[in-house]
Design a protein around this motif. Structure first.
Motif, PDB file in Angstrom:
ATOM      1  N   PHE A  48       0.817  -1.224   0.203  1.00 43.76           N
ATOM      2  CA  PHE A  48       0.017  -0.123   0.104  1.00 43.76           C
ATOM      3  C   PHE A  48       0.690   1.067  -0.031  1.00 43.76           C
ATOM      4  CE2 PHE A  48      -2.147   3.225   2.235  1.00 43.76           C
ATOM      5  CZ  PHE A  48      -3.626   3.212   1.568  1.00 43.76           C
ATOM      6  N   ASN A  49       1.888   1.339   0.864  1.00 45.81           N
ATOM      7  CA  ASN A  49       2.706   2.523   0.896  1.00 45.81           C
ATOM      8  C   ASN A  49       3.802   2.821  -0.430  1.00 45.81           C
ATOM      9  OD1 ASN A  49       1.753   3.176   3.538  1.00 45.81           O
ATOM     10  ND2 ASN A  49       3.408   1.954   4.649  1.00 45.81           N
ATOM     11  N   THR A  50       4.100   1.448  -1.029  1.00 44.55           N
ATOM     12  CA  THR A  50       4.921   1.572  -2.112  1.00 44.55           C
ATOM     13  C   THR A  50       4.074   2.036  -3.229  1.00 44.55           C
ATOM     14  OG1 THR A  50       6.168  -0.301  -1.231  1.00 44.55           O
ATOM     15  CG2 THR A  50       6.177   0.142  -3.748  1.00 44.55           C
ATOM     16  N   PHE A  51       2.893   1.620  -3.408  1.00 44.28           N
ATOM     17  CA  PHE A  51       2.035   2.116  -4.483  1.00 44.28           C
ATOM     18  C   PHE A  51       1.585   3.531  -4.329  1.00 44.28           C
ATOM     19  CE2 PHE A  51       0.624  -2.501  -4.595  1.00 44.28           C
ATOM     20  CZ  PHE A  51       1.630  -2.755  -5.416  1.00 44.28           C
ATOM     21  N   GLU A  84      16.384   6.135  -5.208  1.00 47.24           N
ATOM     22  CA  GLU A  84      16.706   4.921  -4.518  1.00 47.24           C
ATOM     23  C   GLU A  84      15.440   4.590  -3.710  1.00 47.24           C
ATOM     24  OE1 GLU A  84      19.390   2.083  -3.301  1.00 47.24           O
ATOM     25  OE2 GLU A  84      19.715   3.773  -4.500  1.00 47.24           O
ATOM     26  N   GLN A  85      14.544   5.414  -3.693  1.00 37.65           N
ATOM     27  CA  GLN A  85      12.924   4.946  -2.631  1.00 37.65           C
ATOM     28  C   GLN A  85      12.494   3.810  -3.291  1.00 37.65           C
ATOM     29  OE1 GLN A  85      10.490   8.248  -2.285  1.00 37.65           O
ATOM     30  NE2 GLN A  85       9.735   7.446  -0.169  1.00 37.65           N
ATOM     31  N   PRO A  86      12.119   3.699  -4.626  1.00 36.97           N
ATOM     32  CA  PRO A  86      11.500   2.411  -5.250  1.00 36.97           C
ATOM     33  C   PRO A  86      12.163   1.212  -5.023  1.00 36.97           C
ATOM     34  CG  PRO A  86      11.445   4.162  -6.710  1.00 36.97           C
ATOM     35  CD  PRO A  86      12.177   4.683  -5.790  1.00 36.97           C
ATOM     36  N   LYS A  87      13.675   1.362  -4.900  1.00 32.22           N
ATOM     37  CA  LYS A  87      14.591   0.326  -4.664  1.00 32.22           C
ATOM     38  C   LYS A  87      14.556  -0.313  -3.284  1.00 32.22           C
ATOM     39  CE  LYS A  87      17.903   1.640  -8.147  1.00 32.22           C
ATOM     40  NZ  LYS A  87      19.404   1.858  -8.541  1.00 32.22           N
ATOM     41  N   LEU A  88      14.392   0.680  -2.319  1.00 33.02           N
ATOM     42  CA  LEU A  88      14.356   0.300  -0.770  1.00 33.02           C
ATOM     43  C   LEU A  88      12.884  -0.306  -0.518  1.00 33.02           C
ATOM     44  CD1 LEU A  88      16.126   3.447   0.673  1.00 33.02           C
ATOM     45  CD2 LEU A  88      17.072   1.260   0.676  1.00 33.02           C
ATOM     46  N   MET A  89      11.817   0.402  -1.407  1.00 32.43           N
ATOM     47  CA  MET A  89      10.521  -0.365  -0.984  1.00 32.43           C
ATOM     48  C   MET A  89      10.231  -1.663  -1.714  1.00 32.43           C
ATOM     49  SD  MET A  89       7.968   2.942  -1.328  1.00 32.43           S
ATOM     50  CE  MET A  89       8.509   3.760  -2.655  1.00 32.43           C
ATOM     51  N   SER A  90      10.837  -1.982  -2.785  1.00 34.16           N
ATOM     52  CA  SER A  90      10.662  -3.400  -3.466  1.00 34.16           C
ATOM     53  C   SER A  90      11.665  -4.256  -2.578  1.00 34.16           C
ATOM     54  CB  SER A  90      11.187  -3.166  -4.806  1.00 34.16           C
ATOM     55  OG  SER A  90      12.590  -2.675  -5.047  1.00 34.16           O
ATOM     56  N   ALA A  91      12.811  -3.719  -1.943  1.00 35.42           N
ATOM     57  CA  ALA A  91      13.500  -4.771  -1.183  1.00 35.42           C
ATOM     58  C   ALA A  91      12.774  -4.927   0.150  1.00 35.42           C
ATOM     59  CB  ALA A  91      14.925  -3.985  -0.682  1.00 35.42           C
ATOM     60  N   ALA A  92      11.854  -4.042   0.684  1.00 37.13           N
ATOM     61  CA  ALA A  92      11.401  -4.345   1.807  1.00 37.13           C
ATOM     62  C   ALA A  92      10.284  -5.356   1.719  1.00 37.13           C
ATOM     63  CB  ALA A  92      10.810  -3.090   2.653  1.00 37.13           C
ATOM     64  N   LEU A  93       9.723  -5.210   0.417  1.00 35.50           N
ATOM     65  CA  LEU A  93       8.591  -6.049   0.034  1.00 35.50           C
ATOM     66  C   LEU A  93       9.127  -7.574  -0.150  1.00 35.50           C
ATOM     67  CD1 LEU A  93       5.306  -6.202  -0.493  1.00 35.50           C
ATOM     68  CD2 LEU A  93       5.967  -5.481  -2.874  1.00 35.50           C
TER      69      LEU A  93
END
Length: 157
Positions: A48-51, A84-93
């Motif tokens: 949800f936060n990523t999208f 960098e933010q999308p990379k961090l969020m996808s790594a968390a997912l």
């Protein structure tokens, strides 16, 4: 195994067997199920936060030649963190999904397949029926004793 309602240790053993607990009452698979539920909630929150973040921060794009050119936006102040933010969020997912997979792998395997499980369910159901019948007999006996006691009290009054 037949359980007697008069023996508390037998009743406890029945509950522990049905619930899949060890002798200390620790229900391991229920704990894993709770962790799986929490992990699913965490994955949903991260997604949800990523999208939402991607929708908020993505630059506008022209969807069709029939639409006018989208208005220009100012680039973010910290372009490095923006990229960098999308990379961090996808790594968390991905990390949360791997934790979910690890929890699923920790679930106890069903022994003997579906037929063995159905047989075990039938055995437990017959034991449950027997215990239910014994409980019903004890309730009826208690009701009769209560009626006798009430009659004796009425006779005394």
């Amino acid at each position: 195994m037949t359980y007697k309602l008069s023996d508390p240790s037998e009743v406890v053993a029945l509950h522990l067997e049905v619930l899949g607990r060890d002798e200390f009452g620790f229900c391991m698979w229920m704990d894993i199920i709770s962790q799986l539920q929490e992990q699913v909630n965490q994955i949903a929150g991260i997604a949800f936060n990523t999208f939402g973040t991607l929708q908020r921060d993505a630059p506008p794009v022209r969807l069709s030649p029939n639409y006018p050119e989208p208005p220009a936006t100012n680039p973010p102040e910290d372009a490095a963190s923006f990229l960098e933010q999308p990379k961090l969020m996808s790594a968390a997912l991905v990390k949360a999904a791997k934790q979910f997979d690890a929890l699923v792998a920790a679930l106890p395997l069903a022994e003997g397949g579906e037929e063995a499980q159905l047989k075990r369910i039938a055995e437990l159901q017959s034991e449950n029926d027997a215990v239910g019948q014994e409980l019903q007999r004890q309730l009826e006996a208690a009701g009769e004793l209560s009626n006798l006691f009430a009659l004796q009290i009425d006779a005394m009054i």
